[in-house]
Design a protein around this motif. Structure first.
Motif, PDB file in Angstrom:
ATOM      1  N   VAL A 120       0.858  -1.190   0.000  1.00 30.49           N
ATOM      2  CA  VAL A 120       0.000   0.000   0.000  1.00 30.49           C
ATOM      3  C   VAL A 120       0.891   1.236   0.000  1.00 30.49           C
ATOM      4  CG1 VAL A 120      -1.826   1.263   1.198  1.00 30.49           C
ATOM      5  CG2 VAL A 120      -1.781  -1.249   1.280  1.00 30.49           C
ATOM      6  N   GLU A 121       0.739   2.039  -1.055  1.00 29.17           N
ATOM      7  CA  GLU A 121       1.483   3.287  -1.180  1.00 29.17           C
ATOM      8  C   GLU A 121       0.551   4.452  -0.861  1.00 29.17           C
ATOM      9  OE1 GLU A 121       4.554   2.525  -4.847  1.00 29.17           O
ATOM     10  OE2 GLU A 121       2.534   3.200  -5.367  1.00 29.17           O
ATOM     11  N   LEU A 122       0.956   5.335   0.028  1.00 39.01           N
ATOM     12  CA  LEU A 122       0.247   6.593   0.221  1.00 39.01           C
ATOM     13  C   LEU A 122       0.721   7.529  -0.872  1.00 39.01           C
ATOM     14  CD1 LEU A 122      -1.527   8.627   1.746  1.00 39.01           C
ATOM     15  CD2 LEU A 122       0.475   9.142   3.173  1.00 39.01           C
ATOM     16  N   CYS A 123      -0.208   7.990  -1.697  1.00 34.35           N
ATOM     17  CA  CYS A 123       0.115   8.918  -2.782  1.00 34.35           C
ATOM     18  C   CYS A 123      -0.489  10.270  -2.428  1.00 34.35           C
ATOM     19  CB  CYS A 123      -0.444   8.400  -4.101  1.00 34.35           C
ATOM     20  SG  CYS A 123      -0.119   9.509  -5.487  1.00 34.35           S
ATOM     21  N   GLU A 124       0.368  11.271  -2.276  1.00 28.41           N
ATOM     22  CA  GLU A 124      -0.075  12.627  -1.982  1.00 28.41           C
ATOM     23  C   GLU A 124       0.341  13.529  -3.128  1.00 28.41           C
ATOM     24  OE1 GLU A 124       0.353  13.284   2.682  1.00 28.41           O
ATOM     25  OE2 GLU A 124       2.187  12.496   1.735  1.00 28.41           O
ATOM     26  N   VAL A 125      -0.592  14.363  -3.583  1.00 30.70           N
ATOM     27  CA  VAL A 125      -0.312  15.322  -4.646  1.00 30.70           C
ATOM     28  C   VAL A 125      -0.318  16.708  -4.017  1.00 30.70           C
ATOM     29  CG1 VAL A 125      -1.076  16.238  -6.866  1.00 30.70           C
ATOM     30  CG2 VAL A 125      -1.338  13.795  -6.375  1.00 30.70           C
ATOM     31  N   PHE A 126       0.704  17.495  -4.328  1.00 28.07           N
ATOM     32  CA  PHE A 126       0.905  18.819  -3.744  1.00 28.07           C
ATOM     33  C   PHE A 126       0.838  19.879  -4.836  1.00 28.07           C
ATOM     34  CE2 PHE A 126       3.125  15.757  -1.167  1.00 28.07           C
ATOM     35  CZ  PHE A 126       2.891  16.163   0.133  1.00 28.07           C
ATOM     36  N   ASN A 127       0.434  21.099  -4.460  1.00 26.61           N
ATOM     37  CA  ASN A 127       0.528  22.228  -5.384  1.00 26.61           C
ATOM     38  C   ASN A 127       1.872  22.933  -5.185  1.00 26.61           C
ATOM     39  OD1 ASN A 127       0.218  23.865  -3.080  1.00 26.61           O
ATOM     40  ND2 ASN A 127      -1.927  24.342  -3.520  1.00 26.61           N
ATOM     41  N   GLN A 128       2.068  24.023  -5.893  1.00 28.41           N
ATOM     42  CA  GLN A 128       3.340  24.750  -5.837  1.00 28.41           C
ATOM     43  C   GLN A 128       3.583  25.403  -4.472  1.00 28.41           C
ATOM     44  OE1 GLN A 128       0.764  25.545  -7.784  1.00 28.41           O
ATOM     45  NE2 GLN A 128       0.186  27.643  -7.274  1.00 28.41           N
ATOM     46  N   LYS A 129       2.543  25.499  -3.640  1.00 27.08           N
ATOM     47  CA  LYS A 129       2.707  26.041  -2.276  1.00 27.08           C
ATOM     48  C   LYS A 129       3.010  24.922  -1.282  1.00 27.08           C
ATOM     49  CE  LYS A 129      -0.774  29.547  -3.234  1.00 27.08           C
ATOM     50  NZ  LYS A 129      -2.155  29.959  -2.918  1.00 27.08           N
ATOM     51  N   ASP A 130       3.186  23.718  -1.790  1.00 26.86           N
ATOM     52  CA  ASP A 130       3.428  22.521  -0.981  1.00 26.86           C
ATOM     53  C   ASP A 130       2.240  22.149  -0.108  1.00 26.86           C
ATOM     54  OD1 ASP A 130       5.481  20.807  -1.418  1.00 26.86           O
ATOM     55  OD2 ASP A 130       6.584  21.307   0.399  1.00 26.86           O
ATOM     56  N   GLU A 131       1.038  22.503  -0.568  1.00 27.09           N
ATOM     57  CA  GLU A 131      -0.202  22.115   0.107  1.00 27.09           C
ATOM     58  C   GLU A 131      -0.717  20.832  -0.531  1.00 27.09           C
ATOM     59  OE1 GLU A 131      -2.110  26.533   0.895  1.00 27.09           O
ATOM     60  OE2 GLU A 131      -2.313  25.632  -1.112  1.00 27.09           O
ATOM     61  N   VAL A 132      -1.195  19.902   0.283  1.00 22.97           N
ATOM     62  CA  VAL A 132      -1.767  18.669  -0.249  1.00 22.97           C
ATOM     63  C   VAL A 132      -3.090  19.002  -0.928  1.00 22.97           C
ATOM     64  CG1 VAL A 132      -2.642  16.366   0.290  1.00 22.97           C
ATOM     65  CG2 VAL A 132      -0.687  17.264   1.546  1.00 22.97           C
ATOM     66  N   VAL A 133      -3.221  18.589  -2.186  1.00 19.60           N
ATOM     67  CA  VAL A 133      -4.466  18.824  -2.921  1.00 19.60           C
ATOM     68  C   VAL A 133      -5.245  17.525  -3.127  1.00 19.60           C
ATOM     69  CG1 VAL A 133      -3.599  20.901  -4.052  1.00 19.60           C
ATOM     70  CG2 VAL A 133      -3.348  18.692  -5.205  1.00 19.60           C
ATOM     71  N   LEU A 134      -4.562  16.393  -3.049  1.00 15.74           N
ATOM     72  CA  LEU A 134      -5.192  15.093  -3.253  1.00 15.74           C
ATOM     73  C   LEU A 134      -4.398  14.050  -2.487  1.00 15.74           C
ATOM     74  CD1 LEU A 134      -6.485  13.552  -6.513  1.00 15.74           C
ATOM     75  CD2 LEU A 134      -4.754  12.314  -5.238  1.00 15.74           C
ATOM     76  N   ALA A 135      -5.103  13.066  -1.946  1.00 10.35           N
ATOM     77  CA  ALA A 135      -4.433  11.941  -1.288  1.00 10.35           C
ATOM     78  C   ALA A 135      -5.223  10.671  -1.577  1.00 10.35           C
ATOM     79  CB  ALA A 135      -4.328  12.170   0.218  1.00 10.35           C
ATOM     80  N   CYS A 136      -4.501   9.579  -1.721  1.00 10.18           N
ATOM     81  CA  CYS A 136      -5.135   8.280  -1.913  1.00 10.18           C
ATOM     82  C   CYS A 136      -4.142   7.189  -1.545  1.00 10.18           C
ATOM     83  CB  CYS A 136      -5.612   8.092  -3.350  1.00 10.18           C
ATOM     84  SG  CYS A 136      -4.298   8.057  -4.586  1.00 10.18           S
ATOM     85  N   GLU A 137      -4.650   5.988  -1.461  1.00  9.55           N
ATOM     86  CA  GLU A 137      -3.801   4.828  -1.263  1.00  9.55           C
ATOM     87  C   GLU A 137      -3.803   4.014  -2.542  1.00  9.55           C
ATOM     88  OE1 GLU A 137      -5.265   2.746   2.157  1.00  9.55           O
ATOM     89  OE2 GLU A 137      -4.518   4.277   3.533  1.00  9.55           O
TER      90      GLU A 137
END
Length: 148
Positions: A120-137
């Motif tokens: 199981v990989e935690l996948c986090e997507v960040f914007n240019q401000k380093d804020e998490v915009v999406l997360a999933c496993e």
């Protein structure tokens, strides 16, 4: 192409991707592919009066691009088994640059495939401000070096 087996994955291991800027063209093409022409994505005038004050990228577009960014290496001993706990945390706007971080969160046996395990990989997507915009496993079915 070297195989990475179930035993080779270590909990806590991480990797980060390069960035990709989301464009208006991305949004228009995604709307055409999915049929999602909601005004949140397509109507600048309507969106100006809404909560975010501008058009937002489709969550499914952000998911597709974010996951696509992580697909740089092919492991012939593994394949994608699915995604769990998908969340759209913040909006992504035209011109935002996103990147992804993948962390190995868990490893477990598979009930039916004894020659493989689930990573199981935690996948986090960040914007240019380093804020998490999406997360999933992301669940990977990965062959074991030797069946247990």
């Amino acid at each position: 192409m070297a195989s990475i087996f179930y035993e080779d994955y270590e909990i806590g291991q991480t990797r980060e991707t390069l960035g990709r800027t989301i464009t208006e063209t991305d949004i228009v093409i995604h709307a055409g592919q999915t049929g999602d022409f909601y005004p949140h994505h397509m109507d600048a005038k309507w969106s100006a009066d809404q909560e975010f004050g501008q058009r937002i990228a489709h969550g499914t577009l952000v998911f597709s691009v974010g996951v696509g960014l992580t697909a740089g290496e092919i492991n012939p001993a593994a394949f994608s088994y699915g995604y769990d706990r998908l969340r759209f945390i913040r909006p992504v706007f035209i011109g935002d640059t996103i990147h992804a971080r993948v962390s190995i969160k868990e490893k477990r046996d598979h009930r039916k495939h004894i020659d493989s395990g689930v990573v199981v990989e935690l996948c986090e997507v960040f914007n240019q401000k380093d804020e998490v915009v999406l997360a999933c496993e992301h669940l990977l079915l990965v062959k074991r070096r030797e069946a247990s």
